[in-house]
Design a protein around this motif. Structure first.
Motif, PDB file in Angstrom:
ATOM      1  N   ASN A 120     -51.308 -31.158  24.656  1.00 17.11           N
ATOM      2  CA  ASN A 120     -50.909 -31.636  23.336  1.00 17.11           C
ATOM      3  C   ASN A 120     -51.239 -30.595  22.283  1.00 17.11           C
ATOM      4  O   ASN A 120     -52.344 -30.067  22.277  1.00 17.11           O
ATOM      5  CB  ASN A 120     -51.684 -32.898  22.927  1.00 17.11           C
ATOM      6  CG  ASN A 120     -51.875 -33.860  24.039  1.00 17.11           C
ATOM      7  OD1 ASN A 120     -52.274 -33.470  25.120  1.00 17.11           O
ATOM      8  ND2 ASN A 120     -51.619 -35.111  23.782  1.00 17.11           N
ATOM      9  N   GLY A 121     -50.318 -30.351  21.406  1.00 14.33           N
ATOM     10  CA  GLY A 121     -50.637 -29.531  20.242  1.00 14.33           C
ATOM     11  C   GLY A 121     -50.535 -28.040  20.479  1.00 14.33           C
ATOM     12  O   GLY A 121     -50.753 -27.260  19.553  1.00 14.33           O
ATOM     13  N   ASN A 125     -48.735 -38.530   9.721  1.00 18.02           N
ATOM     14  CA  ASN A 125     -48.928 -39.664  10.622  1.00 18.02           C
ATOM     15  C   ASN A 125     -48.692 -39.195  12.044  1.00 18.02           C
ATOM     16  O   ASN A 125     -47.620 -39.390  12.593  1.00 18.02           O
ATOM     17  CB  ASN A 125     -47.948 -40.777  10.280  1.00 18.02           C
ATOM     18  CG  ASN A 125     -48.188 -41.329   8.890  1.00 18.02           C
ATOM     19  OD1 ASN A 125     -49.255 -41.876   8.600  1.00 18.02           O
ATOM     20  ND2 ASN A 125     -47.228 -41.163   8.015  1.00 18.02           N
ATOM     21  N   ILE A 126     -49.694 -38.576  12.642  1.00 14.94           N
ATOM     22  CA  ILE A 126     -49.457 -38.039  13.973  1.00 14.94           C
ATOM     23  C   ILE A 126     -49.434 -39.142  15.027  1.00 14.94           C
ATOM     24  O   ILE A 126     -48.627 -39.097  15.951  1.00 14.94           O
ATOM     25  CB  ILE A 126     -50.465 -36.916  14.323  1.00 14.94           C
ATOM     26  CG1 ILE A 126     -50.049 -36.193  15.593  1.00 14.94           C
ATOM     27  CG2 ILE A 126     -51.877 -37.419  14.440  1.00 14.94           C
ATOM     28  CD1 ILE A 126     -48.720 -35.500  15.535  1.00 14.94           C
ATOM     29  N   GLY A 127     -50.287 -40.157  14.878  1.00 11.15           N
ATOM     30  CA  GLY A 127     -50.295 -41.228  15.877  1.00 11.15           C
ATOM     31  C   GLY A 127     -50.294 -40.661  17.279  1.00 11.15           C
ATOM     32  O   GLY A 127     -51.023 -39.734  17.588  1.00 11.15           O
ATOM     33  N   GLY A 128     -49.413 -41.199  18.136  1.00 12.55           N
ATOM     34  CA  GLY A 128     -49.326 -40.719  19.511  1.00 12.55           C
ATOM     35  C   GLY A 128     -48.143 -39.793  19.750  1.00 12.55           C
ATOM     36  O   GLY A 128     -47.845 -39.457  20.899  1.00 12.55           O
ATOM     37  N   TRP A 152     -44.028 -35.665  12.241  1.00 10.37           N
ATOM     38  CA  TRP A 152     -45.282 -36.335  11.854  1.00 10.37           C
ATOM     39  C   TRP A 152     -45.702 -36.081  10.421  1.00 10.37           C
ATOM     40  O   TRP A 152     -46.558 -36.792   9.906  1.00 10.37           O
ATOM     41  CB  TRP A 152     -46.411 -35.953  12.813  1.00 10.37           C
ATOM     42  CG  TRP A 152     -46.941 -34.559  12.679  1.00 10.37           C
ATOM     43  CD1 TRP A 152     -46.421 -33.429  13.233  1.00 10.37           C
ATOM     44  CD2 TRP A 152     -48.107 -34.154  11.965  1.00 10.37           C
ATOM     45  NE1 TRP A 152     -47.188 -32.347  12.888  1.00 10.37           N
ATOM     46  CE2 TRP A 152     -48.233 -32.765  12.118  1.00 10.37           C
ATOM     47  CE3 TRP A 152     -49.071 -34.842  11.206  1.00 10.37           C
ATOM     48  CZ2 TRP A 152     -49.273 -32.036  11.536  1.00 10.37           C
ATOM     49  CZ3 TRP A 152     -50.109 -34.122  10.631  1.00 10.37           C
ATOM     50  CH2 TRP A 152     -50.200 -32.733  10.809  1.00 10.37           C
ATOM     51  N   MET A 161     -47.537 -36.615  19.317  1.00  5.17           N
ATOM     52  CA  MET A 161     -47.762 -35.313  19.933  1.00  5.17           C
ATOM     53  C   MET A 161     -48.006 -35.450  21.439  1.00  5.17           C
ATOM     54  O   MET A 161     -47.590 -34.612  22.238  1.00  5.17           O
ATOM     55  CB  MET A 161     -48.950 -34.658  19.251  1.00  5.17           C
ATOM     56  CG  MET A 161     -49.068 -33.190  19.525  1.00  5.17           C
ATOM     57  SD  MET A 161     -50.144 -32.422  18.311  1.00  5.17           S
ATOM     58  CE  MET A 161     -48.984 -31.976  17.046  1.00  5.17           C
ATOM     59  N   PRO A 198     -55.851 -40.902  14.045  1.00 10.32           N
ATOM     60  CA  PRO A 198     -54.474 -40.443  14.250  1.00 10.32           C
ATOM     61  C   PRO A 198     -53.509 -40.954  13.174  1.00 10.32           C
ATOM     62  O   PRO A 198     -52.436 -40.398  12.992  1.00 10.32           O
ATOM     63  CB  PRO A 198     -54.070 -41.044  15.603  1.00 10.32           C
ATOM     64  CG  PRO A 198     -55.317 -41.635  16.169  1.00 10.32           C
ATOM     65  CD  PRO A 198     -56.233 -41.914  15.025  1.00 10.32           C
ATOM     66  N   LEU A 199     -53.868 -42.037  12.525  1.00 14.39           N
ATOM     67  CA  LEU A 199     -52.950 -42.671  11.576  1.00 14.39           C
ATOM     68  C   LEU A 199     -53.785 -43.329  10.491  1.00 14.39           C
ATOM     69  O   LEU A 199     -54.364 -44.389  10.704  1.00 14.39           O
ATOM     70  CB  LEU A 199     -52.107 -43.726  12.312  1.00 14.39           C
ATOM     71  CG  LEU A 199     -50.911 -44.287  11.573  1.00 14.39           C
ATOM     72  CD1 LEU A 199     -49.830 -43.243  11.407  1.00 14.39           C
ATOM     73  CD2 LEU A 199     -50.350 -45.489  12.308  1.00 14.39           C
ATOM     74  N   VAL A 242     -57.115 -35.642  10.676  1.00 12.56           N
ATOM     75  CA  VAL A 242     -56.088 -36.264  11.518  1.00 12.56           C
ATOM     76  C   VAL A 242     -56.167 -35.659  12.909  1.00 12.56           C
ATOM     77  O   VAL A 242     -56.257 -34.446  13.066  1.00 12.56           O
ATOM     78  CB  VAL A 242     -54.691 -36.040  10.914  1.00 12.56           C
ATOM     79  CG1 VAL A 242     -53.608 -36.534  11.851  1.00 12.56           C
ATOM     80  CG2 VAL A 242     -54.588 -36.753   9.570  1.00 12.56           C
ATOM     81  N   VAL A 243     -56.138 -36.520  13.918  1.00 10.13           N
ATOM     82  CA  VAL A 243     -56.224 -36.055  15.307  1.00 10.13           C
ATOM     83  C   VAL A 243     -55.205 -36.827  16.135  1.00 10.13           C
ATOM     84  O   VAL A 243     -55.074 -38.048  15.969  1.00 10.13           O
ATOM     85  CB  VAL A 243     -57.672 -36.237  15.844  1.00 10.13           C
ATOM     86  CG1 VAL A 243     -58.149 -37.657  15.682  1.00 10.13           C
ATOM     87  CG2 VAL A 243     -57.780 -35.813  17.288  1.00 10.13           C
ATOM     88  N   PRO A 244     -54.427 -36.141  16.978  1.00  6.55           N
ATOM     89  CA  PRO A 244     -53.473 -36.877  17.817  1.00  6.55           C
ATOM     90  C   PRO A 244     -54.189 -37.947  18.653  1.00  6.55           C
ATOM     91  O   PRO A 244     -55.297 -37.725  19.145  1.00  6.55           O
ATOM     92  CB  PRO A 244     -52.862 -35.790  18.703  1.00  6.55           C
ATOM     93  CG  PRO A 244     -53.001 -34.536  17.901  1.00  6.55           C
ATOM     94  CD  PRO A 244     -54.318 -34.689  17.178  1.00  6.55           C
ATOM     95  N   GLN A 245     -53.521 -39.067  18.795  1.00  2.00           N
ATOM     96  CA  GLN A 245     -54.171 -40.239  19.391  1.00  2.00           C
ATOM     97  C   GLN A 245     -54.667 -39.992  20.816  1.00  2.00           C
ATOM     98  O   GLN A 245     -55.776 -40.366  21.171  1.00  2.00           O
ATOM     99  CB  GLN A 245     -53.151 -41.382  19.387  1.00  2.00           C
ATOM    100  CG  GLN A 245     -53.762 -42.748  19.424  1.00  2.00           C
ATOM    101  CD  GLN A 245     -52.754 -43.788  18.990  1.00  2.00           C
ATOM    102  OE1 GLN A 245     -51.951 -43.548  18.101  1.00  2.00           O
ATOM    103  NE2 GLN A 245     -52.783 -44.931  19.609  1.00  2.00           N
ATOM    104  N   GLY A 246     -53.839 -39.342  21.622  1.00  4.50           N
ATOM    105  CA  GLY A 246     -54.247 -39.082  22.998  1.00  4.50           C
ATOM    106  C   GLY A 246     -55.341 -38.024  23.089  1.00  4.50           C
ATOM    107  O   GLY A 246     -56.145 -38.020  24.032  1.00  4.50           O
TER     108      GLY A 246
END
Lengths: 223, 233
Positions: free
Chosen positions: B131-132, A130-133, A121, A135, B83-84, B107-111
Motif C-alpha cells: 500500500n502506498g 479521506n483515504i479510508g481503505g 482520496w 489505498m 484513515p477517515l 491520516v493513515v490508510p486503513q489497512g
C-alpha cells in the motif's frame, strides 16, 4: 453543444458495473456510485460482497424499521442479514484485500490517468483527505473498476494524461465506467469500448483529457 | 494477571490515564464504539491525548452515542491518527478544531493502520506493505522489492491504552462480539499496555463457549459492564 446532451444517471452507471461482476466472485464496493451496484446484480448470478466494516457476503440494504445496529456496510448503511455471512476483524478484512483474495473492487475517483493511475482520496485545499481503505483496495484487489461521472463539476475531464491530485495507486485501474463511456485500461493505454446512447466517439474524446484508442468493436453502452 | 479484571465503573477503569497517553479507540462508523469509556474519559483531568481510531466520525442515526468527536470536543485530545477524520462534508468538531490549529491530524490508510497495530500486538519490528508505494505515504520510509513489487516499511504501533467494545466478557477477560461491531476490537486489544473492554454483560468462567471466543483474555486487562445503543445486545 456536447455539454447540453443528456448523460446516463448514477443508477445506469451502477447497472453497467454490475454486468462486470463475476458469478461467484468476491467484490468490495466503495462509497458513492459503487454502493448502488449491489442493487443490480445480474439475475441468477451470485456475488459475494466484502465490506471492510467486517462482513463477508453482505445482503442488500435493510428496510426502514428493520435495521440491525450491528450490521452495517463500509458506508455506515444498515444491511439485511442473509444466510452464509461471516464476520471478521479489521486486520483480517484488510488481509483479505491486500492478500489478493478480493476479485473486484469498485471505487469512485477524482482522476484516472492514461496509465491507469487512480487519484480518489484528496482534493487540494479540502481538509486532510479521506483515504479510508482506498489505498489498500487499489493495491490488493485483482481488478479495480472505477465508477464515476466522466467530468467534474466544472465539466473538466476526470480522465487525464497524468493525475494532478494525490495518487491512491499507480497503474491499478482496469476498467472505467462513466456516464458517457466504458474505457478499458491496457498496457498500450486507454481503449474506448462503449459509448452512451446519443453520443459519438469524437464527443467522448473531446471530454477526455487523454488520448483514447477506439476498439474495433466499439458499441453502444451495454445494459 | 488473569484475576480482578472487572471494574465497578468506567471512571475507575480509567483512573490511571495520564497526560499525553496514546489511546486506541475501537469502533467503525459508530458501530462497536466504547461509548461509556469515552464519556468517562471526557470527564478525566487529562490533556494532550493521542487518539487512534477508524473512522473517527459516525454518521446518521448511529451518531447518537458518545463518540471520538465528543471526546475531542471535551478538549482532552491534541492529536488524532485515523484513515477517515469525518465523512465528506460533515464539518464536525474534528475538522473545526483541526482548522483552528487545536488538533493535529495524521491520516493513515486503513489497512496500514490495521497491520501496524497487529505488528505492535504481535511484537514484530515492522511490516513491508504494498500500500502506498509511489504515493505520498511512502515519503521518508524505507522501501524494498518483493517479487518485483515495491513495498513500504511500516512501523508497529503500541499504545498505552485500548478502549474496545464487545458484547460479553467472562471474568477472565475472554470476549465475544456481535455482528460486524467486532471491527477493531480484536486487533486493538492486542496492541496496548492496558486494554479496557466495555461489554454489555459479564459472565462466570464457563459462560462463554471457548470455541466462540474471539479475543482471548490475555489481551484484556480491565472490564466494565455498561449497556448502550450499539455494539451488541
Amino acid at each position: 453543444m456536447a455539454e447540453q446532451k443528456a448523460r446516463l444517471d448514477r443508477d445506469v452507471i451502477a447497472m453497467r458495473v454490475a454486468k462486470e461482476l463475476p458469478d461467484g466472485g468476491y467484490v468490495n464496493l466503495g462509497i458513492g456510485i459503487p454502493t448502488l451496484v449491489s442493487g443490480f446484480v445480474t439475475e441468477g448470478s451470485m456475488v459475494f460482497f466484502h465490506s471492510e466494516s467486517g462482513v463477508l457476503n453482505c445482503g442488500p440494504l435493510a428496510e426502514e424499521g428493520h435495521e440491525d445496529i450491528d450490521l452495517i456496510n463500509a458506508g455506515g448503511q444498515f444491511l439485511q442479514p442473509v444466510p452464509g455471512m461471516a464476520f471478521f476483524n479489521s486486520a483480517e478484512g484488510f488481509a483479505m484485500i491486500r492478500g489478493g483474495h478480493v476479485d473486484v473492487t469498485v471505487l469512485g475517483a477524482h482522476q484516472v490517468s492514461a496509465k491507469g493511475d487512480l487519484a480518489n482520496w484528496m482534493l487540494p485545499d479540502r481538509g486532510v483527505g479521506n483515504i479510508g481503505g482506498a489505498m489498500d483496495l487499489a493495491a490488493g484487489a485483482k481488478a479495480v473498476i472505477v465508477a464515476m461521472e466522466h467530468t467534474d463539476r466544472e465539466n473538466q475531464p476526470k480522465i487525464v494524461q497524468e493525475c494532478t491530485y494525490p495518487i491512491t495507486g499507480h497503474g491499478c485501474v482496469t476498467l472505467v465506467i462513466t456516464d458517457l463511456a466504458v474505457i478499458r485500461c491496457t498496457a498500450q493505454g486507454l481503449v474506448l469500448e462503449e459509448v452512451a446512447p446519443g453520443w459519438t466517439v469524437a464527443e467522448v474524446q473531446a471530454l477526455t483529457g487523454a488520448k483514447l484508442a477506439v476498439s474495433a468493436q466499439v458499441k453502444e453502452y451495454q445494459l | 494477571m488473569a484475576k480482578g479484571k472487572v471494574y465497578p465503573s468506567a471512571e475507575q477503569a480509567l483512573a490511571d490515564i495520564f497526560d499525553g497517553a496514546v489511546v486506541l479507540v475501537g469502533g467503525f462508523a459508530g458501530q462497536g464504539v466504547p461509548e461509556a469509556l469515552l464519556e468517562a474519559l471526557s470527564r478525566q483531568a487529562v490533556k494532550d491525548l493521542t487518539c487512534i481510531c477508524s473512522p473517527a466520525m459516525p454518521r446518521g442515526r448511529q451518531s447518537s452515542g458518545f463518540d471520538v468527536a465528543r471526546l475531542v470536543a471535551s478538549g482532552r485530545v491534541s492529536k488524532v491518527i485515523t484513515p477517515l477524520l469525518e465523512y465528506p462534508g460533515a464539518n464536525s468538531v474534528l475538522e473545526q478544531q483541526r482548522r483552528a490549529g487545536q488538533l493535529t491530524v495524521e491520516v493513515v490508510p486503513q489497512g496500514v493502520l490495521a497491520e501496524r497495530l497487529r505488528a505492535g500486538g504481535a511484537g514484530l519490528g515492522g511490516v513491508f506493505l504494498p500500500n502506498g508505494a509511489g504515493t505520498r505515504f511512502e515519503e521518508g520510509k524505507e522501501t524494498r522489492e518483493f517479487d518485483g513489487q515495491r513495498a513500504v516499511l511500516e512501523l508497529p504501533i503500541r499504545a498505552d491504552f485500548a478502549l474496545v467494545r464487545a458484547q460479553t466478557a467472562d471474568l477472565f477477560g475472554n470476549l465475544i462480539y456481535q455482528g460486524d461491531a467486532r471491527n477493531w476490537g480484536p486487533v486493538m486489544a492486542m496492541a496496548a499496555a492496558i486494554t479496557i473492554a466495555q461489554v454489555d454483560r459479564v459472565v462466570e468462567p464457563g459462560g462463554l463457549d471457548p470455541e466462540r471466543v474471539i479475543t482471548p483474555g490475555i489481551f484484556v486487562h480491565r472490564i466494565i459492564a455498561a449497556g448502550g445503543a450499539t455494539g451488541g445486545r
